[in-house]
Design an enzyme around this catalytic site. Sequence first.
Site, PDB file in Angstrom:
ATOM      1  N   TYR A  95      -2.755  10.898   1.539  1.00  8.89           N
ATOM      2  CA  TYR A  95      -3.415  10.772  -0.067  1.00  8.89           C
ATOM      3  C   TYR A  95      -3.346  12.182  -0.744  1.00  8.89           C
ATOM      4  O   TYR A  95      -3.056  12.201  -1.881  1.00  8.89           O
ATOM      5  CB  TYR A  95      -4.732  10.457  -0.072  1.00  8.89           C
ATOM      6  CG  TYR A  95      -4.802   8.819   0.270  1.00  8.89           C
ATOM      7  CD1 TYR A  95      -5.590   8.193  -0.696  1.00  8.89           C
ATOM      8  CD2 TYR A  95      -4.808   8.467   1.597  1.00  8.89           C
ATOM      9  CE1 TYR A  95      -5.637   6.674  -0.502  1.00  8.89           C
ATOM     10  CE2 TYR A  95      -4.864   7.158   1.837  1.00  8.89           C
ATOM     11  CZ  TYR A  95      -5.620   6.270   0.657  1.00  8.89           C
ATOM     12  OH  TYR A  95      -5.518   4.811   0.869  1.00  8.89           O
ATOM     13  N   HIS A 117      -4.625  -7.726   0.185  1.00  9.58           N
ATOM     14  CA  HIS A 117      -3.893  -6.479   0.418  1.00  9.58           C
ATOM     15  C   HIS A 117      -3.005  -6.157   1.529  1.00  9.58           C
ATOM     16  O   HIS A 117      -2.137  -5.471   1.666  1.00  9.58           O
ATOM     17  CB  HIS A 117      -5.054  -5.171   0.402  1.00  9.58           C
ATOM     18  CG  HIS A 117      -4.533  -3.854   0.101  1.00  9.58           C
ATOM     19  ND1 HIS A 117      -3.688  -3.295  -0.998  1.00  9.58           N
ATOM     20  CD2 HIS A 117      -4.353  -2.762   0.814  1.00  9.58           C
ATOM     21  CE1 HIS A 117      -3.373  -2.263  -1.036  1.00  9.58           C
ATOM     22  NE2 HIS A 117      -3.840  -1.909   0.405  1.00  9.58           N
ATOM     23  N   ASP A 152       1.006  -1.183   0.026  1.00 10.86           N
ATOM     24  CA  ASP A 152       0.077  -0.074   0.051  1.00 10.86           C
ATOM     25  C   ASP A 152       0.927   1.148  -0.057  1.00 10.86           C
ATOM     26  O   ASP A 152       1.691   1.253  -0.622  1.00 10.86           O
ATOM     27  CB  ASP A 152      -0.960  -0.186   1.287  1.00 10.86           C
ATOM     28  CG  ASP A 152      -2.078   1.083   1.086  1.00 10.86           C
ATOM     29  OD1 ASP A 152      -2.989   0.631   0.506  1.00 10.86           O
ATOM     30  OD2 ASP A 152      -1.922   2.175   1.659  1.00 10.86           O
TER      31      ASP A 152
END
Length: 380
Positions: A306, A358, A179
Amino acid sequence: MSGKVEPFQIDVAQATLDDLRERLARTRWPEGETTGGWDQGVPLERMRTLCGYWHDRYDWRRCERMLNGLGQHRTVIDGLGIHFLHIRSPAPNALPMVMTHGWPGSVLEFVKAIGPLTDPARYGGDPKDAFHLVLPSLPGYGFSDKPAEPGWNAARTAGAWAVLMQRLGYDRWVAQGGDWGSIVTRALGAGRAPGCAGIHLNFAFVPPTAEDLASLTPAEQAMLGKAQRYQEDGSGYAKQQSTRPQTLGYGLNDSPAGLAAWIYEKLQAWTDHDGAVETVLTVDEMLDNIMLYWLPGTATSSARFYWENRALDPSSPKVELPTGITQFPGDIFNASRTWVERAFPNIIHWREAPSGGHFAAWERPDLFVAELRDCFRQLR
């Protein structure tokens, strides 16, 4: 504390835990979904069950004791306090490794792999495969400080990790991540951070070129279809966090049920299971992780990562250092080796795991540990 590495212990005030329980008890529930399953998000009854357990049975002190027993520290790098776990191996020639988590994860993703990685002999492995582990919390995550100014992107974080490894006395080390951790680790490799001998990623999506698109194999067509489904139906959270993290944060920072739903949905969607994330991660494991967002109030600051990285180009930068890549079938993206080799021309280890998603280290620590041993055995 600048330049110093100091021990760190978590000691959450009981009043903070009481406040959490009171907020959970006062949750203003919405009406239920109008379709079956998870099509509109977390089903109401699943959310009620999770929050009911959180209110009635969950024990934060258990997690607190576990983290305090692992070896937590903090140090100031580039003006920001960084929290990290540092677990040294008993093996004399252990290889130092920094491992970086992502969103909505934490250092807790790696807990089940710590023992086998640091003390393989105790878990039926070869002591020659041992690692010293450094597990930092990303800026604005967990018990790391929240940046008060813009600029703490993946590249700056990678620079901080290089300083951290040097500060801990490691002059030759490797790095691993998934990630956002894969983006930070990629930056370490691309920048040839001093001492970094190689990297391993369990998330390495590199998009195909126009030439690739003209001659896709069936497997590559399936990969693109998966990526397209994610973009169309699973990426709304990323758009919001990369554009308006502050707006989102007011609700998530105020409502534990809201924060839990925001994270629980992704744990359900991004793990490899037959219908319920609870078959892969226990409720306690999920709530422990959610607590590392609730207690330090990092819903907003973690989402802001982000925003800081919104201009990233998945095709660059190129990494010339030795690179290992393991792809897990339940991840949100998978990529063809042909595509990935353009950005990572020095691949020394490539494997497509039979299961896992993930959160590889959290879901399948056995496979994850085996992959790191196989990969970095070549660099010892």
